[in-house]
Design a protein around this motif. Structure first.
Motif, PDB file in Angstrom:
ATOM      1  N   GLY A  83      34.176  45.097  42.191  1.00 40.86           N
ATOM      2  CA  GLY A  83      33.553  44.059  43.000  1.00 40.86           C
ATOM      3  C   GLY A  83      33.936  42.662  42.543  1.00 40.86           C
ATOM      4  N   LEU A  84      34.018  42.466  41.233  1.00 39.14           N
ATOM      5  CA  LEU A  84      34.412  41.169  40.678  1.00 39.14           C
ATOM      6  C   LEU A  84      35.834  40.804  41.105  1.00 39.14           C
ATOM      7  CD1 LEU A  84      33.807  38.756  38.752  1.00 39.14           C
ATOM      8  CD2 LEU A  84      34.732  40.177  36.907  1.00 39.14           C
ATOM      9  N   ILE A  85      36.746  41.763  41.045  1.00 47.81           N
ATOM     10  CA  ILE A  85      38.137  41.500  41.437  1.00 47.81           C
ATOM     11  C   ILE A  85      38.217  41.194  42.931  1.00 47.81           C
ATOM     12  CG2 ILE A  85      40.474  42.454  41.534  1.00 47.81           C
ATOM     13  CD1 ILE A  85      39.275  41.817  38.652  1.00 47.81           C
ATOM     14  N   THR A  86      37.446  41.910  43.724  1.00 45.60           N
ATOM     15  CA  THR A  86      37.403  41.634  45.156  1.00 45.60           C
ATOM     16  C   THR A  86      36.818  40.254  45.419  1.00 45.60           C
ATOM     17  OG1 THR A  86      37.250  43.975  45.708  1.00 45.60           O
ATOM     18  CG2 THR A  86      36.467  42.429  47.376  1.00 45.60           C
ATOM     19  N   ALA A 146      37.145  34.650  47.207  1.00 45.81           N
ATOM     20  CA  ALA A 146      36.883  33.243  46.902  1.00 45.81           C
ATOM     21  C   ALA A 146      38.143  32.401  47.101  1.00 45.81           C
ATOM     22  CB  ALA A 146      36.363  33.089  45.475  1.00 45.81           C
ATOM     23  N   VAL A 147      39.290  32.891  46.629  1.00 43.16           N
ATOM     24  CA  VAL A 147      40.544  32.149  46.805  1.00 43.16           C
ATOM     25  C   VAL A 147      40.934  32.110  48.277  1.00 43.16           C
ATOM     26  CG1 VAL A 147      43.018  32.102  46.256  1.00 43.16           C
ATOM     27  CG2 VAL A 147      41.347  32.622  44.458  1.00 43.16           C
ATOM     28  N   ASP A 148      40.855  33.248  48.951  1.00 42.08           N
ATOM     29  CA  ASP A 148      41.252  33.302  50.357  1.00 42.08           C
ATOM     30  C   ASP A 148      40.381  32.414  51.234  1.00 42.08           C
ATOM     31  OD1 ASP A 148      43.236  35.080  49.655  1.00 42.08           O
ATOM     32  OD2 ASP A 148      42.160  36.853  50.354  1.00 42.08           O
ATOM     33  N   ASP A 149      39.076  32.367  50.938  1.00 41.99           N
ATOM     34  CA  ASP A 149      38.148  31.567  51.742  1.00 41.99           C
ATOM     35  C   ASP A 149      38.048  30.121  51.275  1.00 41.99           C
ATOM     36  OD1 ASP A 149      37.686  33.860  53.168  1.00 41.99           O
ATOM     37  OD2 ASP A 149      35.660  34.194  52.386  1.00 41.99           O
ATOM     38  N   GLY A 150      38.691  29.796  50.146  1.00 42.58           N
ATOM     39  CA  GLY A 150      38.601  28.444  49.618  1.00 42.58           C
ATOM     40  C   GLY A 150      37.203  28.104  49.120  1.00 42.58           C
ATOM     41  N   ASP A 151      36.491  29.094  48.617  1.00 45.06           N
ATOM     42  CA  ASP A 151      35.135  28.889  48.092  1.00 45.06           C
ATOM     43  C   ASP A 151      35.247  28.642  46.593  1.00 45.06           C
ATOM     44  OD1 ASP A 151      32.493  28.910  47.298  1.00 45.06           O
ATOM     45  OD2 ASP A 151      31.959  30.663  48.531  1.00 45.06           O
ATOM     46  N   TRP A 152      35.505  27.383  46.237  1.00 46.83           N
ATOM     47  CA  TRP A 152      35.818  27.059  44.844  1.00 46.83           C
ATOM     48  C   TRP A 152      34.592  27.084  43.945  1.00 46.83           C
ATOM     49  CZ3 TRP A 152      40.330  28.513  44.992  1.00 46.83           C
ATOM     50  CH2 TRP A 152      41.143  28.255  46.097  1.00 46.83           C
ATOM     51  N   LEU A 189      45.852  40.816  49.023  1.00 50.16           N
ATOM     52  CA  LEU A 189      45.686  42.264  49.045  1.00 50.16           C
ATOM     53  C   LEU A 189      45.921  42.728  47.613  1.00 50.16           C
ATOM     54  CD1 LEU A 189      47.825  42.850  52.243  1.00 50.16           C
ATOM     55  CD2 LEU A 189      45.345  42.566  52.108  1.00 50.16           C
ATOM     56  N   ILE A 190      44.865  43.161  46.939  1.00 51.12           N
ATOM     57  CA  ILE A 190      44.954  43.544  45.532  1.00 51.12           C
ATOM     58  C   ILE A 190      44.847  45.059  45.439  1.00 51.12           C
ATOM     59  CG2 ILE A 190      43.946  43.292  43.248  1.00 51.12           C
ATOM     60  CD1 ILE A 190      42.988  40.540  44.038  1.00 51.12           C
ATOM     61  N   VAL A 191      45.900  45.668  44.876  1.00 48.43           N
ATOM     62  CA  VAL A 191      45.997  47.134  44.853  1.00 48.43           C
ATOM     63  C   VAL A 191      46.423  47.621  43.464  1.00 48.43           C
ATOM     64  CG1 VAL A 191      46.595  47.228  47.317  1.00 48.43           C
ATOM     65  CG2 VAL A 191      48.412  47.083  45.616  1.00 48.43           C
ATOM     66  N   ASN A 192      46.464  48.927  43.313  1.00 46.34           N
ATOM     67  CA  ASN A 192      46.918  49.556  42.066  1.00 46.34           C
ATOM     68  C   ASN A 192      46.179  49.000  40.859  1.00 46.34           C
ATOM     69  OD1 ASN A 192      48.733  50.923  43.681  1.00 46.34           O
ATOM     70  ND2 ASN A 192      50.399  49.519  43.237  1.00 46.34           N
ATOM     71  N   ARG A 193      44.868  48.993  40.951  1.00 50.07           N
ATOM     72  CA  ARG A 193      44.037  48.442  39.878  1.00 50.07           C
ATOM     73  C   ARG A 193      43.977  49.433  38.727  1.00 50.07           C
ATOM     74  NH1 ARG A 193      39.263  45.453  43.315  1.00 50.07           N
ATOM     75  NH2 ARG A 193      40.607  44.917  45.034  1.00 50.07           N
ATOM     76  N   ARG A 194      44.414  48.991  37.576  1.00 53.95           N
ATOM     77  CA  ARG A 194      44.349  49.805  36.357  1.00 53.95           C
ATOM     78  C   ARG A 194      43.327  49.157  35.437  1.00 53.95           C
ATOM     79  NH1 ARG A 194      49.793  50.720  33.637  1.00 53.95           N
ATOM     80  NH2 ARG A 194      49.902  52.342  35.197  1.00 53.95           N
TER      81      ARG A 194
END
Length: 159
Positions: free
Chosen positions: A18-21, A26-32, A77-82
């Motif tokens: 959830g934190l990574i999402t 936040a970056v995509d929406d510009g919610d600094w 799009l964040i994938v392959n989370r290790r």
């Protein structure tokens, strides 16, 4: 492992995911303000491999806010989370390291590069997140961007 320990590990994995999402949103929406809240009080970010800066989260958030104005649309799009949990002062599970690959299409703001029918700029690479469990939950202690490729306006993509 007991069932209780296994459940705690699953809950931590969900919280970290959830934190990574939340970071990407936040970056995509510009919610600094939300971006800053994701970090520990001494949190740092390093965007140098993507042509950016490195420093404490407030400084980097201000730089991101200014530089991201160039783009009317961003979508990480964040994938392959290790995910690997670590040890902090003898307590297993209070730190975590996440390696996650990303693809990031962005559209330049109006008038910057012709009709807005497709992303103008696409980049990809890997994030390295160093996380810390705090009283407020999991937070980013450090994020390092390792950009591996990019396609910019005017580049031929028919190799």
């Amino acid at each position: 492992m007991t069932q209780r320990v296994e459940l705690a590990a699953v809950m931590d994995r969900l919280a970290v995911d959830g934190l990574i999402t939340d970071y990407a949103v936040a970056v995509d929406d510009g919610d600094w303000a939300a971006y800053r809240e994701l970090f520990t009080s001494d949190g740092r970010a390093d965007y140098r491999s993507a042509g950016g800066i490195e420093g404490e989260v407030g400084k980097v958030a201000a730089w991101l806010e200014e530089s991201m104005r160039l783009f009317s649309m961003r979508q990480h799009l964040i994938v392959n989370r290790r995910l690997r949990f670590g040890v902090l002062e003898q307590d297993r599970g209070d730190t975590a390291r996440v390696q996650a690959d990303y693809v990031n299409p962005m559209r330049l703001a109006a008038g910057a590069a012709g009709p807005a029918t497709a992303p103008d700029f696409v980049c990809g690479g890997r994030y390295i997140f160093e996380l810390l469990r705090t009283e407020d939950g999991w937070r980013v202690r450090e994020v390092v961007v390792q950009e591996k490729w990019r396609r910019q306006p005017g580049q031929d993509t028919t190799d």
